[in-house]
Design a protein around this motif. Structure first.
Motif, PDB file in Angstrom:
ATOM      1  N   SER A  42       2.775  12.178  12.020  1.00 42.71           N
ATOM      2  CA  SER A  42       2.491  10.687  11.243  1.00 42.71           C
ATOM      3  C   SER A  42       0.969  11.087  10.573  1.00 42.71           C
ATOM      4  O   SER A  42       0.744  10.445   9.560  1.00 42.71           O
ATOM      5  CB  SER A  42       2.593   9.747  12.147  1.00 42.71           C
ATOM      6  OG  SER A  42       3.807   9.330  12.472  1.00 42.71           O
ATOM      7  N   HIS A  43       0.087  11.536  11.424  1.00 42.61           N
ATOM      8  CA  HIS A  43      -1.268  11.707  11.119  1.00 42.61           C
ATOM      9  C   HIS A  43      -1.305  12.549  10.196  1.00 42.61           C
ATOM     10  O   HIS A  43      -2.240  12.302   9.023  1.00 42.61           O
ATOM     11  CB  HIS A  43      -2.160  12.322  12.261  1.00 42.61           C
ATOM     12  CG  HIS A  43      -3.523  12.768  11.748  1.00 42.61           C
ATOM     13  ND1 HIS A  43      -4.568  11.692  11.562  1.00 42.61           N
ATOM     14  CD2 HIS A  43      -3.934  13.933  12.038  1.00 42.61           C
ATOM     15  CE1 HIS A  43      -5.616  12.331  11.360  1.00 42.61           C
ATOM     16  NE2 HIS A  43      -5.328  13.815  11.406  1.00 42.61           N
ATOM     17  N   LEU A  44      -0.824  13.490   9.882  1.00 42.31           N
ATOM     18  CA  LEU A  44      -0.603  14.532   8.965  1.00 42.31           C
ATOM     19  C   LEU A  44      -0.103  14.021   7.641  1.00 42.31           C
ATOM     20  O   LEU A  44      -0.872  14.374   6.557  1.00 42.31           O
ATOM     21  CB  LEU A  44       0.258  15.753   9.262  1.00 42.31           C
ATOM     22  CG  LEU A  44      -0.277  16.879  10.290  1.00 42.31           C
ATOM     23  CD1 LEU A  44       0.939  17.915  10.490  1.00 42.31           C
ATOM     24  CD2 LEU A  44      -1.449  17.443   9.861  1.00 42.31           C
ATOM     25  N   ALA A  45       0.871  13.203   7.794  1.00 48.28           N
ATOM     26  CA  ALA A  45       1.309  12.420   6.573  1.00 48.28           C
ATOM     27  C   ALA A  45       0.588  11.740   5.802  1.00 48.28           C
ATOM     28  O   ALA A  45       0.387  11.656   4.475  1.00 48.28           O
ATOM     29  CB  ALA A  45       2.852  11.873   6.804  1.00 48.28           C
ATOM     30  N   SER A  46      -0.279  10.993   6.575  1.00 49.79           N
ATOM     31  CA  SER A  46      -1.207   9.683   5.883  1.00 49.79           C
ATOM     32  C   SER A  46      -2.646  10.023   5.816  1.00 49.79           C
ATOM     33  O   SER A  46      -3.438   9.346   5.436  1.00 49.79           O
ATOM     34  CB  SER A  46      -0.968   8.428   6.908  1.00 49.79           C
ATOM     35  OG  SER A  46      -1.256   8.620   8.264  1.00 49.79           O
ATOM     36  N   THR A  47      -3.115  11.324   6.231  1.00 56.66           N
ATOM     37  CA  THR A  47      -4.347  11.481   6.205  1.00 56.66           C
ATOM     38  C   THR A  47      -4.881  12.936   5.256  1.00 56.66           C
ATOM     39  O   THR A  47      -4.049  13.923   5.230  1.00 56.66           O
ATOM     40  CB  THR A  47      -5.058  11.911   7.667  1.00 56.66           C
ATOM     41  OG1 THR A  47      -4.667  10.979   8.614  1.00 56.66           O
ATOM     42  CG2 THR A  47      -6.454  12.190   7.800  1.00 56.66           C
ATOM     43  N   PRO A  48      -5.555  12.609   4.415  1.00 58.15           N
ATOM     44  CA  PRO A  48      -6.237  11.198   3.735  1.00 58.15           C
ATOM     45  C   PRO A  48      -5.277  10.493   2.946  1.00 58.15           C
ATOM     46  O   PRO A  48      -4.191  11.076   2.507  1.00 58.15           O
ATOM     47  CB  PRO A  48      -7.410  11.805   2.848  1.00 58.15           C
ATOM     48  CG  PRO A  48      -7.007  13.105   2.388  1.00 58.15           C
ATOM     49  CD  PRO A  48      -6.134  13.629   3.400  1.00 58.15           C
ATOM     50  N   PRO A  49      -5.270   9.334   2.918  1.00 59.24           N
ATOM     51  CA  PRO A  49      -4.325   8.420   2.306  1.00 59.24           C
ATOM     52  C   PRO A  49      -4.370   8.899   0.665  1.00 59.24           C
ATOM     53  O   PRO A  49      -5.396   8.953   0.242  1.00 59.24           O
ATOM     54  CB  PRO A  49      -4.835   6.773   2.448  1.00 59.24           C
ATOM     55  CG  PRO A  49      -5.988   6.989   3.705  1.00 59.24           C
ATOM     56  CD  PRO A  49      -6.573   8.454   3.379  1.00 59.24           C
ATOM     57  N   PHE A  50      -3.200   8.512   0.174  1.00 59.70           N
ATOM     58  CA  PHE A  50      -3.046   8.885  -1.306  1.00 59.70           C
ATOM     59  C   PHE A  50      -3.670   7.613  -1.872  1.00 59.70           C
ATOM     60  O   PHE A  50      -3.149   6.429  -1.406  1.00 59.70           O
ATOM     61  CB  PHE A  50      -1.557   9.095  -1.465  1.00 59.70           C
ATOM     62  CG  PHE A  50      -1.125  10.302  -1.202  1.00 59.70           C
ATOM     63  CD1 PHE A  50      -1.303  11.450  -1.847  1.00 59.70           C
ATOM     64  CD2 PHE A  50      -0.005  10.460  -0.002  1.00 59.70           C
ATOM     65  CE1 PHE A  50      -0.849  12.869  -1.376  1.00 59.70           C
ATOM     66  CE2 PHE A  50       0.424  11.862   0.194  1.00 59.70           C
ATOM     67  CZ  PHE A  50       0.016  12.970  -0.396  1.00 59.70           C
ATOM     68  N   SER A  51      -4.303   7.825  -2.972  1.00 56.23           N
ATOM     69  CA  SER A  51      -5.061   6.382  -3.768  1.00 56.23           C
ATOM     70  C   SER A  51      -3.672   6.286  -4.625  1.00 56.23           C
ATOM     71  O   SER A  51      -2.545   6.930  -4.957  1.00 56.23           O
ATOM     72  CB  SER A  51      -6.127   7.210  -4.557  1.00 56.23           C
ATOM     73  OG  SER A  51      -5.897   8.021  -5.622  1.00 56.23           O
ATOM     74  N   ASP A  52      -4.007   5.049  -5.001  1.00 59.31           N
ATOM     75  CA  ASP A  52      -3.003   4.507  -6.098  1.00 59.31           C
ATOM     76  C   ASP A  52      -2.935   5.392  -7.301  1.00 59.31           C
ATOM     77  O   ASP A  52      -1.807   5.620  -7.985  1.00 59.31           O
ATOM     78  CB  ASP A  52      -3.322   3.038  -6.491  1.00 59.31           C
ATOM     79  CG  ASP A  52      -2.288   2.443  -7.479  1.00 59.31           C
ATOM     80  OD1 ASP A  52      -1.194   2.094  -7.153  1.00 59.31           O
ATOM     81  OD2 ASP A  52      -2.764   2.173  -8.494  1.00 59.31           O
ATOM     82  N   ALA A  53      -4.145   6.115  -7.715  1.00 63.67           N
ATOM     83  CA  ALA A  53      -4.150   6.796  -8.985  1.00 63.67           C
ATOM     84  C   ALA A  53      -3.490   7.934  -8.836  1.00 63.67           C
ATOM     85  O   ALA A  53      -2.660   8.562  -9.664  1.00 63.67           O
ATOM     86  CB  ALA A  53      -5.545   6.987  -9.135  1.00 63.67           C
ATOM     87  N   GLU A  54      -3.322   8.676  -7.377  1.00 65.91           N
ATOM     88  CA  GLU A  54      -2.532   9.840  -7.206  1.00 65.91           C
ATOM     89  C   GLU A  54      -1.209   9.631  -7.164  1.00 65.91           C
ATOM     90  O   GLU A  54      -0.405  10.149  -7.664  1.00 65.91           O
ATOM     91  CB  GLU A  54      -2.985  10.347  -5.656  1.00 65.91           C
ATOM     92  CG  GLU A  54      -4.456  11.240  -5.527  1.00 65.91           C
ATOM     93  CD  GLU A  54      -4.870  11.347  -4.135  1.00 65.91           C
ATOM     94  OE1 GLU A  54      -5.344  12.655  -4.166  1.00 65.91           O
ATOM     95  OE2 GLU A  54      -4.567  10.451  -3.275  1.00 65.91           O
ATOM     96  N   VAL A  55      -0.940   8.415  -6.544  1.00 65.54           N
ATOM     97  CA  VAL A  55       0.768   8.023  -6.751  1.00 65.54           C
ATOM     98  C   VAL A  55       1.329   7.786  -8.080  1.00 65.54           C
ATOM     99  O   VAL A  55       2.297   8.234  -8.442  1.00 65.54           O
ATOM    100  CB  VAL A  55       0.887   6.633  -5.909  1.00 65.54           C
ATOM    101  CG1 VAL A  55       2.432   6.455  -5.402  1.00 65.54           C
ATOM    102  CG2 VAL A  55       0.489   7.108  -4.103  1.00 65.54           C
TER     103      VAL A  55
END
Length: 203
Positions: A42-55
Motif C-alpha cells: 500500500s505504501h509503494l502504491a501511494s507514495t509519492p501521491p499522484f497529482s491531479d495533473a498526472e492522473v
C-alpha cells in the motif's frame, strides 16, 4: 472510539497475541508476514501521491490510445503453433470467422474462441491493440487476422465485426478509479522489482 482508544486496543490485542502459544505457530508467523507485506505494498502504491495533473495526463493518454473507437471483436486463442496453423487454414478456406470459432470451441489446443463484444483496444493485450485498430479500418472478409499474432507463447486471431465512435467518459467521473488503477500498476511494478533483486531462501 477516539484514535487514542483505538491505538490502546490494538496494542492490547497485539500483546495478548504475543503472549499466547498461538503466536509461536507457522500460521501466526505467516499472518504477520502477509500483514507487513500488505502494508508495504500500500505504501509503494501511494507514495509519492499522484497529482491531479498526472492522473489527468494519464486519462488523456488512455483516451488517445483507444483511437477514438469501440470495436465489436471476436477472438480465437491457440496454445501452440500447430493449432494456430489449423485455425489459419480454416479461416483461409473461406468459412466465416464465427463458424470457425464455433467449430473450434472445446478443441484441444484452443484456449479461447469467444465473442468479446464491444470493447476498446485497452481491453486487449497491448500487442493486439495496433492489429485490432488496423482491422477496424477494414470490412467484410478483410476484417479478421490472416495470420496468428504471437503473444506470450500463445497465438491470437481477431475478427473486428464492426467499429463505432467512442463516447469518452468525463474525467471527473473516472478520476478516482483511474488513480487507483495507476497506484495498482505502480505497486505491481514495485513487487516485480523486489522479486527481481531478492534472494530469499526457504529452508
Amino acid at each position: 472510539k477516539n484514535a487514542a482508544d483505538k491505538v490502546a486496543e490494538l496494542v492490547a490485542i497485539t500483546q495478548a497475541g504475543q503472549a499466547d502459544a498461538y503466536s509461536k505457530t507457522p500460521e501466526y508467523a505467516l499472518a504477520q508476514l502477509k500483514l507487513a507485506a500488505s502494508v508495504y505494498v500500500s505504501h509503494l502504491a501511494s507514495t509519492p501521491p499522484f497529482s491531479d495533473a498526472e492522473v489527468h495526463a494519464h486519462f488523456d493518454q488512455q483516451i488517445a490510445a483507444t483511437g477514438g473507437v469501440q470495436l465489436n471483436v471476436q477472438q480465437i486463442t491457440a496454445n501452440d503453433l500447430l493449432t494456430a496453423q489449423t485455425v489459419q487454414a480454416a479461416l483461409a478456406s473461406g468459412k466465416p470467422f464465427s463458424a470457425v470459432m464455433a467449430g473450434l470451441r472445446g478443441t484441444p489446443g484452443v484456449r479461447e474462441a469467444k465473442d468479446l463484444g464491444w470493447v476498446t483496444v485497452l481491453n486487449l493485450l497491448e500487442p493486439l491493440r495496433a492489429p485490432a485498430l488496423a482491422l477496424s479500418a477494414s470490412a467484410g472478409a478483410a476484417g479478421f487476422s490472416k495470420e496468428p499474432i504471437a503473444v506470450n507463447n500463445a497465438f491470437y486471431f481477431l475478427n473486428v465485426i464492426e467499429s463505432r465512435a467512442l463516447t469518452a467518459p468525463r474525467y471527473i467521473d473516472v478520476a478516482d478509479g483511474m488513480k487507483k488503477a495507476m497506484e495498482a500498476t505502480r505497486a505491481d511494478l514495485g513487487i516485480e522489482e523486489i522479486n527481481a533483486r531478492s534472494k530469499v531462501e526457504i529452508l
